[in-house]
Structure formats: structure tokens, C-alpha cells
Design a protein around this motif. Structure first.
Motif, PDB file in Angstrom:
ATOM      1  N   PRO A 264       0.831  -1.218   0.000  1.00 28.49           N
ATOM      2  CA  PRO A 264       0.000   0.000   0.000  1.00 28.49           C
ATOM      3  C   PRO A 264       0.857   1.256   0.000  1.00 28.49           C
ATOM      4  N   GLY A 265       0.538   2.170  -0.918  1.00 29.27           N
ATOM      5  CA  GLY A 265       1.249   3.436  -0.972  1.00 29.27           C
ATOM      6  C   GLY A 265       2.621   3.376  -1.606  1.00 29.27           C
TER       7      GLY A 265
ATOM      8  N   GLN B 102      -3.087 -11.500  -2.262  1.00 30.72           N
ATOM      9  CA  GLN B 102      -2.636 -10.760  -1.084  1.00 30.72           C
ATOM     10  C   GLN B 102      -1.807 -11.657  -0.163  1.00 30.72           C
TER      11      GLN B 102
END
Length: 124
Positions: free
Chosen positions: A41-42, A119
């Protein structure tokens, strides 16, 4: 067209192991160089590992070298990523990718097809 479907992700504690699989269809698998990438994430998508068409040549990012192993079974049209000694910083969505023409690369733009991702979450 090449279809790629990843599986094997999940939640694991630090120090644990997971094996990701990527099943390919639509092209002669043995003609595809394959790679694994990940995106946290990010953060930007980053190279993890790649393997040549024959499976003889492999290459790893420094961050996973000695802990991850990429392999392939051309009879099963599948590439694998064995991940050992997992760390929280390995948490990301993992993608497999196929390179139709080249010998495989650590540059994501050189890959022609991508899976939907799986994931991987490593808890501390």
C-alpha cells in the motif's frame, strides 16, 4: 492472449512460509519468461524474482534473495514462488507476469500480461 491466475496468498506470522502459484493459459507456457512482482500500500510495484523459459536461469531482488525461490513446471503451465522466513515488510499484493518476447526482466513495463494479484500479509 495469456491469462494468468495467482493463488496461495494469505495471512502468516513472521518467520512462516507460503507458496504462491500462477497458472497460465492461452499460449505455449514454455515460450514465456515469467516474473513475480509485489506492491505494498502506498508504494510502487517492485520486482521480486524472474525465471527463464527453461527454468534454468533465475534472478532475485536483493530483499528476497536467500528466502524466496522461483520455479516453474512447464508441464503444468505453472510458475511458483516459495517464500520462507517471511517478514512483515513482505506484506503486499503479489503479481505474476509473462514476458512474450524477452528473456525476462526486473522492469515491469517489459512484461506483456499480468495476473490479478494475490494478497500476502505477514503479521509481526
Amino acid at each position: 492472449q495469456v491469462q494468468l491466475v495467482e493463488s496461495g496468498g494469505g495471512l502468516v506470522q513472521a518467520g512462516g512460509s507460503l507458496r504462491l502459484s500462477c497458472a497460465a493459459s492461452g499460449r505455449t507456457f514454455s515460450r514465456l519468461s515469467m516474473g513475480w512482482f509485489r506492491q505494498a500500500p502506498g508504494k510502487e510495484r517492485e520486482f521480486v524474482a524472474r525465471i527463464s523459459r527453461s527454468g534454468v536461469t533465475t534472478y532475485y531482488a536483493d530483499s528476497v534473495k536467500g528466502r524466496f525461490t522461483i520455479s516453474r513446471d512447464n508441464a503444468k503451465n505453472t510458475v511458483y514462488l516459495q517464500m520462507n522466513s517471511l517478514k512483515p515488510e513482505d506484506t503486499a499484493v503479489y503479481y505474476c507476469a509473462a514476458d512474450l518476447e524477452g528473456a525476462g526482466s526486473k522492469i515491469s513495463s517489459e512484461y506483456d500480461y499480468w495476473g490479478q494479484g494475490t494478497q500476502v500479509t505477514v503479521s509481526s
